[in-house]
Design a protein around this motif. Structure first.
Motif, PDB file in Angstrom:
ATOM      1  N   UNK A   1       0.854  -1.191   0.000  1.00  0.00           N
ATOM      2  CA  UNK A   1       0.000   0.000   0.000  1.00  0.00           C
ATOM      3  C   UNK A   1       0.891   1.242   0.000  1.00  0.00           C
ATOM      4  N   UNK A   2       0.615   2.148  -0.906  1.00  0.00           N
ATOM      5  CA  UNK A   2       1.427   3.355  -0.990  1.00  0.00           C
ATOM      6  C   UNK A   2       1.328   4.189   0.288  1.00  0.00           C
ATOM      7  N   UNK A   3       2.469   4.741   0.696  1.00  0.00           N
ATOM      8  CA  UNK A   3       2.510   5.664   1.821  1.00  0.00           C
ATOM      9  C   UNK A   3       2.637   7.081   1.268  1.00  0.00           C
ATOM     10  N   UNK A   4       1.715   7.943   1.669  1.00  0.00           N
ATOM     11  CA  UNK A   4       1.722   9.332   1.192  1.00  0.00           C
ATOM     12  C   UNK A   4       2.116  10.277   2.315  1.00  0.00           C
ATOM     13  N   UNK A   5       2.845  11.322   1.944  1.00  0.00           N
ATOM     14  CA  UNK A   5       3.189  12.367   2.904  1.00  0.00           C
ATOM     15  C   UNK A   5       1.932  13.179   3.239  1.00  0.00           C
ATOM     16  N   UNK A   6       2.040  14.020   4.247  1.00  0.00           N
ATOM     17  CA  UNK A   6       0.890  14.826   4.685  1.00  0.00           C
ATOM     18  C   UNK A   6       0.358  15.713   3.568  1.00  0.00           C
ATOM     19  N   UNK A   7       1.241  16.122   2.657  1.00  0.00           N
ATOM     20  CA  UNK A   7       0.807  16.990   1.556  1.00  0.00           C
ATOM     21  C   UNK A   7       0.302  16.208   0.346  1.00  0.00           C
ATOM     22  N   UNK A   8       0.248  14.862   0.463  1.00  0.00           N
ATOM     23  CA  UNK A   8      -0.273  14.043  -0.624  1.00  0.00           C
ATOM     24  C   UNK A   8       0.774  13.511  -1.581  1.00  0.00           C
ATOM     25  N   UNK A   9       2.046  13.860  -1.350  1.00  0.00           N
ATOM     26  CA  UNK A   9       3.104  13.381  -2.249  1.00  0.00           C
ATOM     27  C   UNK A   9       3.468  11.932  -1.930  1.00  0.00           C
ATOM     28  N   UNK A  10       3.769  11.189  -2.984  1.00  0.00           N
ATOM     29  CA  UNK A  10       4.230   9.807  -2.857  1.00  0.00           C
ATOM     30  C   UNK A  10       5.741   9.809  -2.988  1.00  0.00           C
ATOM     31  N   UNK A  11       6.433   9.321  -1.954  1.00  0.00           N
ATOM     32  CA  UNK A  11       7.894   9.350  -1.942  1.00  0.00           C
ATOM     33  C   UNK A  11       8.528   7.982  -2.166  1.00  0.00           C
ATOM     34  N   UNK A  12       7.728   7.000  -2.570  1.00  0.00           N
ATOM     35  CA  UNK A  12       8.285   5.686  -2.873  1.00  0.00           C
ATOM     36  C   UNK A  12       8.152   4.671  -1.760  1.00  0.00           C
ATOM     37  N   UNK A  13       7.438   5.015  -0.696  1.00  0.00           N
ATOM     38  CA  UNK A  13       7.276   4.105   0.426  1.00  0.00           C
ATOM     39  C   UNK A  13       6.036   3.227   0.303  1.00  0.00           C
ATOM     40  N   UNK A  14       6.137   2.018   0.837  1.00  0.00           N
ATOM     41  CA  UNK A  14       5.014   1.076   0.827  1.00  0.00           C
ATOM     42  C   UNK A  14       4.874   0.416   2.189  1.00  0.00           C
ATOM     43  N   UNK A  15       3.661  -0.032   2.492  1.00  0.00           N
ATOM     44  CA  UNK A  15       3.402  -0.741   3.741  1.00  0.00           C
ATOM     45  C   UNK A  15       2.571  -1.989   3.471  1.00  0.00           C
ATOM     46  N   UNK A  16       2.875  -3.030   4.205  1.00  0.00           N
ATOM     47  CA  UNK A  16       2.071  -4.253   4.216  1.00  0.00           C
ATOM     48  C   UNK A  16       1.550  -4.412   5.635  1.00  0.00           C
ATOM     49  N   UNK A  17       0.261  -4.229   5.820  1.00  0.00           N
ATOM     50  CA  UNK A  17      -0.322  -4.310   7.154  1.00  0.00           C
ATOM     51  C   UNK A  17      -0.461  -5.741   7.641  1.00  0.00           C
ATOM     52  N   UNK A  18      -0.484  -6.674   6.739  1.00  0.00           N
ATOM     53  CA  UNK A  18      -0.596  -8.092   7.082  1.00  0.00           C
ATOM     54  C   UNK A  18       0.227  -8.880   6.063  1.00  0.00           C
ATOM     55  N   UNK A  19       1.319  -9.475   6.494  1.00  0.00           N
ATOM     56  CA  UNK A  19       2.214 -10.185   5.585  1.00  0.00           C
ATOM     57  C   UNK A  19       1.602 -11.425   4.981  1.00  0.00           C
ATOM     58  N   UNK A  20       0.486 -11.881   5.525  1.00  0.00           N
ATOM     59  CA  UNK A  20      -0.191 -13.028   4.928  1.00  0.00           C
ATOM     60  C   UNK A  20      -0.730 -12.678   3.539  1.00  0.00           C
ATOM     61  N   UNK A  21      -0.871 -11.403   3.253  1.00  0.00           N
ATOM     62  CA  UNK A  21      -1.287 -10.961   1.914  1.00  0.00           C
ATOM     63  C   UNK A  21      -0.276 -11.443   0.876  1.00  0.00           C
ATOM     64  N   UNK A  22       1.011 -11.435   1.262  1.00  0.00           N
ATOM     65  CA  UNK A  22       2.078 -11.907   0.374  1.00  0.00           C
ATOM     66  C   UNK A  22       2.090 -13.424   0.312  1.00  0.00           C
ATOM     67  N   UNK A  23       1.994 -14.059   1.450  1.00  0.00           N
ATOM     68  CA  UNK A  23       2.040 -15.526   1.517  1.00  0.00           C
ATOM     69  C   UNK A  23       0.920 -16.149   0.701  1.00  0.00           C
ATOM     70  N   UNK A  24      -0.262 -15.535   0.743  1.00  0.00           N
ATOM     71  CA  UNK A  24      -1.439 -16.104   0.086  1.00  0.00           C
ATOM     72  C   UNK A  24      -1.491 -15.846  -1.410  1.00  0.00           C
ATOM     73  N   UNK A  25      -0.557 -15.088  -1.968  1.00  0.00           N
ATOM     74  CA  UNK A  25      -0.603 -14.771  -3.389  1.00  0.00           C
ATOM     75  C   UNK A  25      -0.090 -15.936  -4.230  1.00  0.00           C
TER      76      UNK A  25
END
Length: 204
Positions: free
Chosen positions: A180-204
């Protein structure tokens, strides 16, 4: 509006950077020409004995990814960085390597524990993920990220973050893997991502 323009410019830069990369068809053709099979590639954990080859690969893959950057890290810099990493407590980090059938090191993923006030909910970080461009689109990146997710889960860590650059053509891959893209407070995307549940990767 400023953030929208910046995000649009970075999106265009990602497209242009990816334009020169080999296509899936080309890399599949090369793999078939070598006589390789997807299951012939080995993923194993790195050891201190791998530092020299790992540093060399880091330079090569970084240069392929950021080919338009003038001042590139040297082999000496990468050697020093990896030596420092391997001197840290083993329980706090890990590195997986991809080895081709010819016994060459062609990719790696480096993960470590994450504990910072900016994103206090996350405890794992996919710090580095690189694969030689000639081996993209073969499913190896997916296997690497899955290995990272499995290792974090074995450490009792069920989420992770990744910090890259918004112009990296691999951003799309992170999204395919459930990031999931991480956005700065001003709405800019700086290249960061987050996975809130790693099972999302395992289950793919």
């Amino acid at each position: 509006m400023k953030a929208f323009i910046k995000n649009t410019v970075n999106s265009a830069a990602r497209y242009l950077s990816a334009f020169g990369r080999p296509s899936k068809r080309e890399n599949m053709r090369l793999m078939n020409k070598r006589g390789d099979m997807p299951d012939d590639f080995v993923i194993r954990e790195a050891t201190i004995d791998d530092i020299k080859l790992l540093a060399k690969l880091h330079v090569q893959t970084w240069n392929e990814t950021y080919w338009n950057v003038k001042r590139k890290p040297t082999l000496e810099t990468r050697l020093s960085q990896w030596e420092e990493k391997f001197n840290e407590p083993a329980a706090n980090h890990f590195c997986f390597l991809v080895i081709n059938p010819q016994k060459d090191l062609i990719g790696f993923a480096y993960g470590k524990r994450y504990a910072h006030d900016d994103l206090p909910a996350y405890r794992g970080e996919l710090n580095k993920l690189y694969l030689l461009s000639a081996y993209h689109h073969l499913g190896l990146g997916r296997k690497l990220v899955t290995k990272v997710a499995e290792r974090f889960l074995s450490m009792g860590i069920d989420n992770m973050v990744l910090f890259g650059t918004p112009r990296n053509p691999s951003c799309h891959f992170h999204e395919v893997m459930g990031g999931r893209r991480l956005y700065a407070a001003n709405g800019e995307f700086h290249g960061g991502y987050a996975w809130d549940d790693l099972m999302v990767i395992i289950d793919r």
